[in-house]
Design an enzyme around this catalytic site. Structure first.
Site, PDB file in Angstrom:
ATOM      1  CG  ASP A   1      -6.467  -0.654  -0.158  1.00 21.30           C
ATOM      2  OD1 ASP A   1      -5.563   0.113   0.522  1.00 21.30           O
ATOM      3  OD2 ASP A   1      -6.167  -0.835  -1.208  1.00 21.30           O
TER       4      ASP A   1
ATOM      5  CB  THR B   1      -2.653   2.861  -4.968  1.00 19.96           C
ATOM      6  OG1 THR B   1      -3.111   1.390  -4.626  1.00 19.96           O
ATOM      7  CG2 THR B   1      -2.970   3.564  -3.722  1.00 19.96           C
ATOM      8  CB  THR B   2      -3.782  -0.416  -9.466  1.00 18.65           C
ATOM      9  OG1 THR B   2      -3.638  -0.972  -8.290  1.00 18.65           O
ATOM     10  CG2 THR B   2      -2.949  -0.913 -10.769  1.00 18.65           C
TER      11      THR B   2
END
Length: 536
Positions: free
Chosen positions: A404, A103-104
């Site tokens: 995650d 996501t980053t």
């Protein structure tokens, strides 16, 4: 059309589709504004990429504090006002849904692609040409990534653990990856078969309890409850050969509606009301006892008490274990796990609605009290994980990290292939795209070259966040790849370039491909916007 030509300032005006594009004032300003806003969001999370990334401390509107380096969590908390900035927040959420990890990376990549697009616009290339070229480049990039991927079998426990460990290594709880990675792998493997193409993570429930350390986190055989047993009236806390009822009605005397008040000014009437209340409860418990139920899970109630003192004293006499305040959204999970049906009315409370288990027990082995239900008969395909931690901040981060890791294993179920991590695939794709750009003509060649350069932001950022010299590291990495070392990547622990597969740094193919596709689509969307219109 190499990098050399790309650096020679504005492209001379030509005829036809390659003519220099110079837009009117307002559309250029709108694009500029979009790019500045989106790059600001990208820069905000860039420092938290990779194993050596920094953490962010977020204070919510309620005053709670969150410490995390998970891109999706950070961006969800940012109050983005600019519409383009909101698009990047949505981009991160989309990556979280699709892959669950990266996501980053996806936002950092989008920021870098915007920078590349800005350079192309300044050279006088039309936004539509840039958008089309970027989409073609992203399709090529996905093709190149698929070529270097290694197929993985779901029975290969070691490969799944390596992927989960790599995901956990960039989290605050990275030192516990040896505990959490096997839990994530086992949890997903219990739900999948060789033919399944996806996993519903709602069937994996993480129950958080403050107490102990993260090392006490465990995968539970059976079901763990968030709530504790009600013992105020001295009822049992352990029941063997349990028959479990899941009820959605209240075990308390009826009350008038909120707006109505009943005034009683006569003792005899008062006694009558109390007597009627007891009789009402007694009739209920006769039906519960008749069904043979000895464990009751009661849904949380807003309008009146789920269970009152009188009811608890009756339950103690009947030796029934009670757990109250079960949340509405837990009902579906519990009924699936315990193979029992939720009952909304006492008249429908019969033996066929009950679930069966060998043991329901409230224990406190490692600190907090935990209710475990084990030996469940006809157990549904669900998994319970008990997460422990010394305080709420660590527990929340432990849950996010586990989520995650579970998503990474789910990615491998969706698309069963692994690629190297550590910036290696990005450099590999960047080199191949730059070579491919030489075979193209005109504006497209420029755009492909810019796209290839933009992909290098991931290894550059990894090196920067680890305190290394990004220029020296990325140059060395390019050199190694040019010499044919396809799996050379940045080892942030030693600060050197090494074969990243030997270091067990791997990630699912789906994480990288979806990051490239989603970020490119978002950038193309931003490029095609040339005006804002405020709706009334």
């Amino acid at each position: 059309m190499g990098t050399r030509t790309a650096a020679l300032g504005p492209v001379p005006a030509k005829s036809g589709s390659n003519a220099a594009f110079n837009d009117k004032g307002k559309p250029m300003e709108v694009r500029q504004s979009n790019m500045i806003a989106a790059k600001a969001i990208s820069d905000a999370v860039r420092t938290s990429l990779g194993p050596r990334g920094m953490d962010k401390m977020i204070q919510t509107s309620k005053g709670e504090v969150i410490v995390t380096n998970d891109g999706a969590t950070i961006l969800r908390s940012i109050q983005a006002l600019h519409p383009a900035a909101k698009m990047l927040v949505d981009l991160s959420a989309a990556q979280d849904v699709e892959a669950g990890d990266g996501t980053t990376s996806v936002v950092v990549l989008a920021g870098s692609l915007l920078g590349a697009a800005e350079k192309m616009l300044n050279k006088g290339i039309h936004p539509t040409i840039i958008a089309e070229a970027f989409l073609k480049a992203s399709a090529k990039a996905v093709e190149y990534l698929t070529e270097i991927s290694v197929p993985v079998n779901l029975d290969d426990d070691a490969a799944l653990r390596r992927a989960a460990t790599t995901s956990l290594n960039s989290k605050i709880v990275s030192q516990y990856s040896s505990t959490l990675a096997p839990i994530a792998v086992q949890a997903v493997r219990r739900l999948v078969t060789q033919t399944s193409s996806n996993v519903d993570l709602r069937d994996i429930r993480i129950v958080k309890k403050v107490g102990g350390t993260i090392e006490d986190t465990e995968l539970v055989e059976g079901v763990v409850l968030n709530q504790n047993v009600v013992v105020s009236a001295g009822g049992p806390t352990r029941v063997e050969k349990a028959k479990i009822g899941l009820i959605q009605f209240q075990l308390s005397a009826p009350k008038p509606d909120m707006d109505n008040t009943v005034i009683i000014n006569d003792y005899r009437q008062m006694d009558k009301v109390i007597k009627e209340g007891r009789q009402y409860l007694l009739n209920m418990f006769k039906k519960i006892k008749k069904a043979g139920c000895n464990v009751l899970l009661i849904q949380k109630s807003i309008l009146r008490d789920a269970v009152d003192e009188t009811a608890l004293s009756f339950l103690k006499k009947l030796n029934i274990l009670v757990v109250k305040d079960v949340e509405r959204d837990e009902i579906e999970f519990l009924s699936k796990s315990l193979a029992c049906k939720p009952v909304a009315d006492i008249e429908a409370f019969t033996e066929d609605k009950l679930g069966y288990a060998e043991l329901v027990d409230e224990t406190s082995d490692s600190g907090p009290k935990v209710v475990r239900i084990t030996g469940i008969k006809n157990k549904g395909k669900t998994v319970s994980i008990l997460a422990m931690g010394s305080n709420n901040l660590i527990l929340e981060e432990c849950e996010r990290s586990l989520h995650d890791a579970l998503c990474v294993v789910r990615c491998l179920v969706k698309k069963r292939a692994l690629i190297a991590g550590g910036g290696s695939p990005e450099i590999h794709v960047s080199r191949l795209l730059a070579d491919y750009a030489h075979s193209l003509k005109g504006m497209e060649a420029y755009c492909f070259q810019a796209y290839a350069d933009a992909l290098e932001v991931i290894p550059t950022t990894l090196a920067e966040n680890a305190g290394l010299n990004p220029i020296a590291i990325v140059t060395e990495l390019r050199n190694r790849h040019a010499l044919g070392e396809r799996n050379a990547g940045i080892n942030v622990r030693t600060g050197l370039i090494s074969n990243i597969l030997d270091e067990d740094v791997v990630q699912p193919l789906l994480v990288s491909t979806s990051a490239i596709e989603l970020s490119t689509e978002t950038i193309c969307l931003l490029l095609k916007i040339d005006d804002y219109v405020h709706a009334r």
